[in-house]
Design a protein around this motif. Sequence first.
Motif, PDB file in Angstrom:
ATOM      1  N   MET A 175       0.855  -1.160  -0.083  1.00  0.00           N
ATOM      2  CA  MET A 175       0.006  -0.045  -0.041  1.00  0.00           C
ATOM      3  C   MET A 175       0.868   1.301   0.043  1.00  0.00           C
ATOM      4  SD  MET A 175      -2.894   1.574  -0.042  1.00  0.00           S
ATOM      5  CE  MET A 175      -4.216   0.306   0.176  1.00  0.00           C
ATOM      6  N   THR A 176       0.723   2.133  -0.911  1.00  0.00           N
ATOM      7  CA  THR A 176       1.435   3.477  -1.124  1.00  0.00           C
ATOM      8  C   THR A 176       1.157   4.305   0.357  1.00  0.00           C
ATOM      9  OG1 THR A 176       1.133   3.476  -3.138  1.00  0.00           O
ATOM     10  CG2 THR A 176       1.679   5.482  -2.259  1.00  0.00           C
ATOM     11  N   ASP A 177       2.169   4.840   0.833  1.00  0.00           N
ATOM     12  CA  ASP A 177       2.275   5.620   1.928  1.00  0.00           C
ATOM     13  C   ASP A 177       1.640   7.020   1.736  1.00  0.00           C
ATOM     14  OD1 ASP A 177       3.434   3.867   3.411  1.00  0.00           O
ATOM     15  OD2 ASP A 177       5.517   4.834   3.116  1.00  0.00           O
ATOM     16  N   ARG A 178       0.782   7.522   2.513  1.00  0.00           N
ATOM     17  CA  ARG A 178       0.117   8.638   2.401  1.00  0.00           C
ATOM     18  C   ARG A 178       1.155   9.846   2.350  1.00  0.00           C
ATOM     19  NH1 ARG A 178      -5.321   8.470   0.284  1.00  0.00           N
ATOM     20  NH2 ARG A 178      -5.761   6.375   0.796  1.00  0.00           N
ATOM     21  N   TYR A 179       0.932  10.837   1.578  1.00  0.00           N
ATOM     22  CA  TYR A 179       1.891  12.107   1.614  1.00  0.00           C
ATOM     23  C   TYR A 179       1.199  13.244   1.177  1.00  0.00           C
ATOM     24  CZ  TYR A 179       1.986  11.041  -3.198  1.00  0.00           C
ATOM     25  OH  TYR A 179       1.510  10.688  -4.364  1.00  0.00           O
ATOM     26  N   GLU A 180       1.827  14.325   0.961  1.00  0.00           N
ATOM     27  CA  GLU A 180       1.094  15.653   0.523  1.00  0.00           C
ATOM     28  C   GLU A 180       0.941  15.365  -0.848  1.00  0.00           C
ATOM     29  OE1 GLU A 180       3.564  18.977   1.618  1.00  0.00           O
ATOM     30  OE2 GLU A 180       2.993  18.791   3.678  1.00  0.00           O
ATOM     31  N   TRP A 234      -7.695  23.441  -5.116  1.00  0.00           N
ATOM     32  CA  TRP A 234      -7.269  23.502  -3.638  1.00  0.00           C
ATOM     33  C   TRP A 234      -6.725  25.156  -3.667  1.00  0.00           C
ATOM     34  CZ3 TRP A 234      -9.159  20.820  -0.113  1.00  0.00           C
ATOM     35  CH2 TRP A 234      -9.023  19.466  -0.433  1.00  0.00           C
ATOM     36  N   PRO A 235      -7.674  26.220  -3.954  1.00  0.00           N
ATOM     37  CA  PRO A 235      -7.271  27.593  -4.418  1.00  0.00           C
ATOM     38  C   PRO A 235      -6.765  28.357  -2.925  1.00  0.00           C
ATOM     39  CG  PRO A 235      -9.664  27.373  -4.230  1.00  0.00           C
ATOM     40  CD  PRO A 235      -9.084  25.832  -3.897  1.00  0.00           C
ATOM     41  N   LYS A 236      -7.105  27.959  -1.859  1.00  0.00           N
ATOM     42  CA  LYS A 236      -6.477  28.668  -0.840  1.00  0.00           C
ATOM     43  C   LYS A 236      -5.062  28.231  -0.594  1.00  0.00           C
ATOM     44  CE  LYS A 236     -10.760  28.999   1.997  1.00  0.00           C
ATOM     45  NZ  LYS A 236     -11.391  28.377   2.990  1.00  0.00           N
ATOM     46  N   LYS A 237      -4.157  29.456  -0.250  1.00  0.00           N
ATOM     47  CA  LYS A 237      -2.722  28.994  -0.457  1.00  0.00           C
ATOM     48  C   LYS A 237      -2.327  27.808   0.797  1.00  0.00           C
ATOM     49  CE  LYS A 237       1.732  31.448  -0.864  1.00  0.00           C
ATOM     50  NZ  LYS A 237       2.463  32.868  -0.570  1.00  0.00           N
ATOM     51  N   ARG A 238      -2.914  27.882   1.679  1.00  0.00           N
ATOM     52  CA  ARG A 238      -2.421  26.751   2.738  1.00  0.00           C
ATOM     53  C   ARG A 238      -2.877  25.456   2.355  1.00  0.00           C
ATOM     54  NH1 ARG A 238      -7.361  29.162   5.051  1.00  0.00           N
ATOM     55  NH2 ARG A 238      -8.949  27.791   5.396  1.00  0.00           N
ATOM     56  N   HIS A 239      -3.447  25.353   1.456  1.00  0.00           N
ATOM     57  CA  HIS A 239      -3.842  24.087   0.742  1.00  0.00           C
ATOM     58  C   HIS A 239      -3.338  23.611  -0.238  1.00  0.00           C
ATOM     59  CE1 HIS A 239      -8.244  24.375   2.934  1.00  0.00           C
ATOM     60  NE2 HIS A 239      -7.307  23.977   3.912  1.00  0.00           N
ATOM     61  N   TRP A 240      -2.240  24.522  -0.971  1.00  0.00           N
ATOM     62  CA  TRP A 240      -1.553  24.050  -2.094  1.00  0.00           C
ATOM     63  C   TRP A 240      -0.848  22.905  -2.041  1.00  0.00           C
ATOM     64  CZ3 TRP A 240       0.807  29.397  -4.037  1.00  0.00           C
ATOM     65  CH2 TRP A 240      -0.283  30.306  -4.624  1.00  0.00           C
ATOM     66  N   LYS A 241      -0.568  22.574  -0.825  1.00  0.00           N
ATOM     67  CA  LYS A 241       0.292  21.210  -0.649  1.00  0.00           C
ATOM     68  C   LYS A 241      -0.656  20.106  -0.819  1.00  0.00           C
ATOM     69  CE  LYS A 241      -0.932  21.257   4.251  1.00  0.00           C
ATOM     70  NZ  LYS A 241      -0.274  21.044   5.581  1.00  0.00           N
ATOM     71  N   ARG A 242      -1.845  20.047  -1.031  1.00  0.00           N
ATOM     72  CA  ARG A 242      -2.783  19.099  -1.390  1.00  0.00           C
ATOM     73  C   ARG A 242      -3.168  18.996  -2.844  1.00  0.00           C
ATOM     74  NH1 ARG A 242      -7.867  19.287   3.092  1.00  0.00           N
ATOM     75  NH2 ARG A 242      -6.488  19.373   4.733  1.00  0.00           N
ATOM     76  N   ARG A 243      -2.305  19.769  -3.595  1.00  0.00           N
ATOM     77  CA  ARG A 243      -2.481  19.811  -5.120  1.00  0.00           C
ATOM     78  C   ARG A 243      -1.672  18.509  -5.515  1.00  0.00           C
ATOM     79  NH1 ARG A 243      -1.634  26.167  -6.834  1.00  0.00           N
ATOM     80  NH2 ARG A 243      -3.776  26.857  -6.379  1.00  0.00           N
ATOM     81  N   TYR A 263      -3.156  27.596 -10.263  1.00  0.00           N
ATOM     82  CA  TYR A 263      -2.732  26.184 -10.454  1.00  0.00           C
ATOM     83  C   TYR A 263      -1.991  25.944 -12.011  1.00  0.00           C
ATOM     84  CZ  TYR A 263      -3.339  21.113  -9.288  1.00  0.00           C
ATOM     85  OH  TYR A 263      -2.921  19.875  -9.039  1.00  0.00           O
ATOM     86  N   ILE A 264      -2.503  26.833 -12.994  1.00  0.00           N
ATOM     87  CA  ILE A 264      -1.729  26.748 -14.331  1.00  0.00           C
ATOM     88  C   ILE A 264       0.056  26.982 -13.778  1.00  0.00           C
ATOM     89  CG2 ILE A 264      -1.382  28.014 -16.384  1.00  0.00           C
ATOM     90  CD1 ILE A 264      -3.443  26.038 -16.476  1.00  0.00           C
ATOM     91  N   ASP A 265       0.096  28.086 -13.147  1.00  0.00           N
ATOM     92  CA  ASP A 265       1.464  28.751 -12.850  1.00  0.00           C
ATOM     93  C   ASP A 265       2.320  27.575 -11.838  1.00  0.00           C
ATOM     94  OD1 ASP A 265       0.929  30.935 -14.154  1.00  0.00           O
ATOM     95  OD2 ASP A 265       0.391  32.024 -12.377  1.00  0.00           O
ATOM     96  N   TRP A 266       1.336  26.952 -11.005  1.00  0.00           N
ATOM     97  CA  TRP A 266       2.240  25.976 -10.207  1.00  0.00           C
ATOM     98  C   TRP A 266       2.452  24.533 -10.954  1.00  0.00           C
ATOM     99  CZ3 TRP A 266       2.174  25.002  -4.806  1.00  0.00           C
ATOM    100  CH2 TRP A 266       2.208  23.657  -4.397  1.00  0.00           C
ATOM    101  N   THR A 267       1.780  24.299 -12.155  1.00  0.00           N
ATOM    102  CA  THR A 267       2.029  22.977 -12.913  1.00  0.00           C
ATOM    103  C   THR A 267       3.068  23.580 -13.793  1.00  0.00           C
ATOM    104  OG1 THR A 267      -0.461  22.321 -12.660  1.00  0.00           O
ATOM    105  CG2 THR A 267       1.052  21.571 -14.431  1.00  0.00           C
ATOM    106  N   LEU A 268       2.949  24.570 -14.440  1.00  0.00           N
ATOM    107  CA  LEU A 268       4.174  25.179 -15.357  1.00  0.00           C
ATOM    108  C   LEU A 268       5.609  25.202 -14.520  1.00  0.00           C
ATOM    109  CD1 LEU A 268       2.449  27.820 -17.420  1.00  0.00           C
ATOM    110  CD2 LEU A 268       3.312  25.815 -18.197  1.00  0.00           C
ATOM    111  N   ARG A 269       5.466  25.707 -13.303  1.00  0.00           N
ATOM    112  CA  ARG A 269       6.816  25.591 -12.446  1.00  0.00           C
ATOM    113  C   ARG A 269       7.359  24.185 -12.270  1.00  0.00           C
ATOM    114  NH1 ARG A 269       7.417  26.023  -7.143  1.00  0.00           N
ATOM    115  NH2 ARG A 269       5.089  26.777  -6.829  1.00  0.00           N
ATOM    116  N   HIS A 270       6.304  23.286 -11.531  1.00  0.00           N
ATOM    117  CA  HIS A 270       6.840  21.995 -11.143  1.00  0.00           C
ATOM    118  C   HIS A 270       7.117  21.284 -12.502  1.00  0.00           C
ATOM    119  CE1 HIS A 270       4.810  23.169  -7.318  1.00  0.00           C
ATOM    120  NE2 HIS A 270       5.668  22.137  -6.936  1.00  0.00           N
ATOM    121  N   CYS A 271       6.439  21.423 -13.849  1.00  0.00           N
ATOM    122  CA  CYS A 271       7.076  20.680 -14.845  1.00  0.00           C
ATOM    123  C   CYS A 271       8.320  21.208 -15.247  1.00  0.00           C
ATOM    124  CB  CYS A 271       5.916  20.605 -15.745  1.00  0.00           C
ATOM    125  SG  CYS A 271       4.570  19.477 -15.378  1.00  0.00           S
TER     126      CYS A 271
END
Length: 228
Positions: free
Chosen positions: A1-6, A135-144, A173-181
């Motif tokens: 089973m995969t461990d839970r993580y952010e 997850w538009p609230k900044k404090r929830h971005w880790k859940r994306r 989220y678009i900016d987030w995805t572009l940055r992470h990719c």
Amino acid sequence: MTDRYEGSFFGRRKGKPLSPRREALMENELPRLILDLDRSAPADLRDLFEADVKDTCLEVGFGGGEHLLHRARTSPETGFIGIEPFVGSMAKAVVAVVEEGLQNVRLYDDDAVNVLDWLPRSSLDLAYQLYPDPWPKKRHWKRRFINPQNLDRYARVLKHGSEFRFASDIDTYIDWTLRHCRDHHAFDWRAETAADWKTPWHDWPGTRYEAKAIREGRAGRYLTFLRT
């Protein structure tokens, strides 16, 4: 089973009660359509499908199923794996697959990371993630769902030269995805003009989430990343 993580699944899986008909289909038909992760994945994913398919595509979080079902209907030689944890959305997909006799669809109703970890390396020809929970609230971005760990997962299962496609109407989220990719060694965004990310992909059916965004004055953005 995969461990839970952010970045793992968060949210409520059950909504309105199902109709007796949908509940019966879920009980009787979903078991034959769902991926059995207790067994090893086949070396060739085409063996998962009743239809004789030539390639395999994954959609994480298919929501109302508009895109997944449209692709399955119009591309019968492609096998589609659809993941969706919400019971109502899964029931809608099961009804369509059964009533239309679609033989090129397999489903999974839990956390997508379980499937991504189960799939063989370099086994997918295409992957979609369309209008995921922002997850538009900044404090929830880790859940994306888009994060370094899950991009590693996508990179492992996608064939070199294949595509990862992402759509959202939320600018952060678009900016987030572009940055992470951009920061990930395995993905390359090759857009050359604004049309490359403002225009949906060929034969795009639209989704209920896209329609809601348009009604509320937001525009969808359609990002295509090459698995290098």
